[in-house]
Scaffold this motif. Structure first.
Motif, short mmCIF file in Angstrom:
data_model
loop_
_atom_site.label_atom_id
_atom_site.label_comp_id
_atom_site.label_asym_id
_atom_site.label_seq_id
_atom_site.Cartn_x
_atom_site.Cartn_y
_atom_site.Cartn_z
N UNK A 139 0.71 -1.41 0.08
CA UNK A 139 -0.05 0.11 0.03
C UNK A 139 0.97 1.30 0.05
N UNK A 140 2.16 1.07 -0.25
CA UNK A 140 3.05 2.26 -0.16
C UNK A 140 2.80 2.88 -1.52
N UNK A 141 2.80 4.49 -1.41
CA UNK A 141 2.13 5.07 -2.43
C UNK A 141 3.29 4.95 -3.79
N UNK A 142 4.60 4.30 -3.69
CA UNK A 142 5.39 4.23 -4.87
C UNK A 142 4.48 3.43 -5.81
N UNK A 143 3.70 2.13 -5.31
CA UNK A 143 2.75 1.29 -6.09
C UNK A 143 2.23 1.90 -7.14
N UNK A 144 1.34 3.10 -6.59
CA UNK A 144 0.25 3.81 -7.42
C UNK A 144 1.24 4.74 -8.43
N UNK A 145 2.41 5.38 -7.95
CA UNK A 145 3.03 6.25 -8.47
C UNK A 145 3.50 5.64 -9.97
N UNK A 146 4.21 4.26 -9.61
CA UNK A 146 4.54 3.45 -10.99
C UNK A 146 3.37 3.18 -12.01
N UNK A 147 2.31 2.78 -11.07
CA UNK A 147 1.17 2.41 -11.88
C UNK A 147 0.63 3.56 -13.10
#
Length: 416
Positions: A83-91
């Motif tokens: 759930x770390x924000x980086x996952x959504x940033x990359x997506x």
């Protein structure tokens, strides 16, 4: 300020990213700007996305998903919490690529290439920046497209030095640890441009020049600048020091450790260049600087494979003189051919070149209108700096020499 450049091999997986943190902790990270390439072979994978766009639209999602999965695995290995924000940033970065491919109307391959392939660097730096913050190395992520301004020669953009200088001074806080992308720039319309394959070294040099940096360090998977590429030659030696001039000569002839454009801006401000191993960061590596002799003085071997040798002669046995040669070079320029060697006599002209923009067939059709043409494809061009006869003999073994050219310090052989 120091400039560090980490290539794709250094951040190819989670272990590489963690080692980058180790390097920074070993050598320090104050007042440092880090330039990072795409991870591993991601540039090649993004090129497949571009190929699918032009040749097989149904293959775009599969090619892009392969790249996404690669980075997703790196994320899972680096960050325990999905759930770390980086996952959504990359997506979201991958959603941007999809969006561009949907709305783009330009049929120009080079333009599309630059808009798509550059996401390899944007994703890698986003991941590394987030991981460094996670480990306590607070840093500022910079979009290099806001720093390096270029013309619109897509895939081989030329730097607008005045605008770049202004942008760098405006956006870079030299008192912080900064992370940005290699390879990329932007034109007057803010479309992404690229500086040519392997252009991240050049990026580091551009930023060093504009920031009056104290040094540039290129972190590699080799101990430094070697006298030959270990992928092609069994026995190699570390060069402890070389001059800017020697490094430019080696880069011009195709040495893979340093990008050909990298040395000029560094030489102009006499900024030393270090080439060091990211596996052994405390070792001295190679230093490139002003007025130093090559040490040790040994033959340096360079090979360029998959070259094309074209031999031209006049149809009527007339001399090949200035007007013929100027016409030949205009054709080479128009077909975007990179010339690596030329040799001419009274009635013949030979040129060894790199067909990286696939203009060979149309070039040959033009040349055949005025010349007798013999073309050898898939040849190799060997260059030996500081050669001796023993070094030459090692290359002649088992090869057919098509062209040989010697100077005082350099010998070049085109072989089949």
């Amino acid at each position: 300020m120091r400039i560090f450049k980490f290539g794709g091999a250094s951040v190819k997986d989670a272990r590489g990213v963690k080692n980058l943190v180790h390097v920074l902790n070993e050598v320090g990270h104050d007042d440092t700007l880090i330039v990072i390439s795409a991870m591993g072979k991601i540039t090649n994978a993004m090129e497949k996305v571009v190929d699918a766009y032009f040749e097989n639209k149904n293959g775009i999602n599969g090619a892009l998903h392969e790249v996404y999965d690669y980075h997703h695995k790196v994320l899972i290995d680096l960050f325990e919490n999905e759930k770390h924000p980086i996952f959504n940033q990359v997506k979201m970065l991958f959603e941007e690529v999809k969006g561009f491919l949907m709305w783009n109307k330009s049929p120009k391959h080079s333009f599309v290439y630059d808009q798509v392939v550059g996401y390899g660097e944007l994703v890698s730096t986003t991941i590394v920046s987030a991981y460094l913050n996670e480990t306590g190395l607070k840093n500022t992520w910079l979009d290099v497209r806001n720093l390096i301004k270029t013309d619109n020669s897509y895939r081989d953009a030329q730097v607008n030095w005045e605008r770049t200088q202004e942008a760098v001074q405006k956006h870079v806080d030299t008192k912080k640890l900064n992370i940005t992308q290699g390879f990329l720039g932007s034109d007057d319309n803010n479309f992404t441009t690229t500086l040519g394959r392997e252009g991240s070294d050049y990026t580091a040099a551009i930023l060093a020049y504009c920031l009056n940096a104290s040094s540039v360090t290129i972190w590699k998977d080799v101990p430094g600048v070697l006298n030959a590429d270990p992928r092609n030659f069994e026995e190699t030696q570390l060069l402890h020091q070389i001059s800017y001039r020697e490094a430019i000569e080696l880069a011009f002839y195709g040495a893979s450790v340093i990008h050909p454009k990298t040395l000029q801006p560094l030489q102009r401000k006499e900024i030393p260049l270090h080439v060091k191993s990211f596996l052994k960061p405390k070792e001295s590596g190679t230093v490139v600087g002003k007025g130093v002799e090559i040490s040790p003085e040994v033959p340096c071997f360079i090979v360029k494979k998959d070259q094309v040798l074209i031999k031209l002669s006049s149809l009527d046995f007339s001399f090949i003189v200035e007007n013929n040669i100027s016409e030949i070079f205009k054709l080479l320029h128009d077909h975007r051919m990179k010339v690596d060697l030329i040799q001419n006599s009274a009635i013949s002209f030979s040129v060894c070149l790199d067909n990286k923009f696939s203009g060979l067939e149309s070039l040959l059709n033009e040349l055949k209108k005025k010349f007798k043409v013999v073309c050898h494809e898939d040849v190799s061009l060997y260059t030996i700096r500081h050669f001796n006869e023993e070094a030459v003999e090692t290359l002649l073994n088992g090869h057919t020499v098509l062209v040989e050219q010697r100077g005082k310090q350099t010998v070049q052989l085109v072989v089949k």
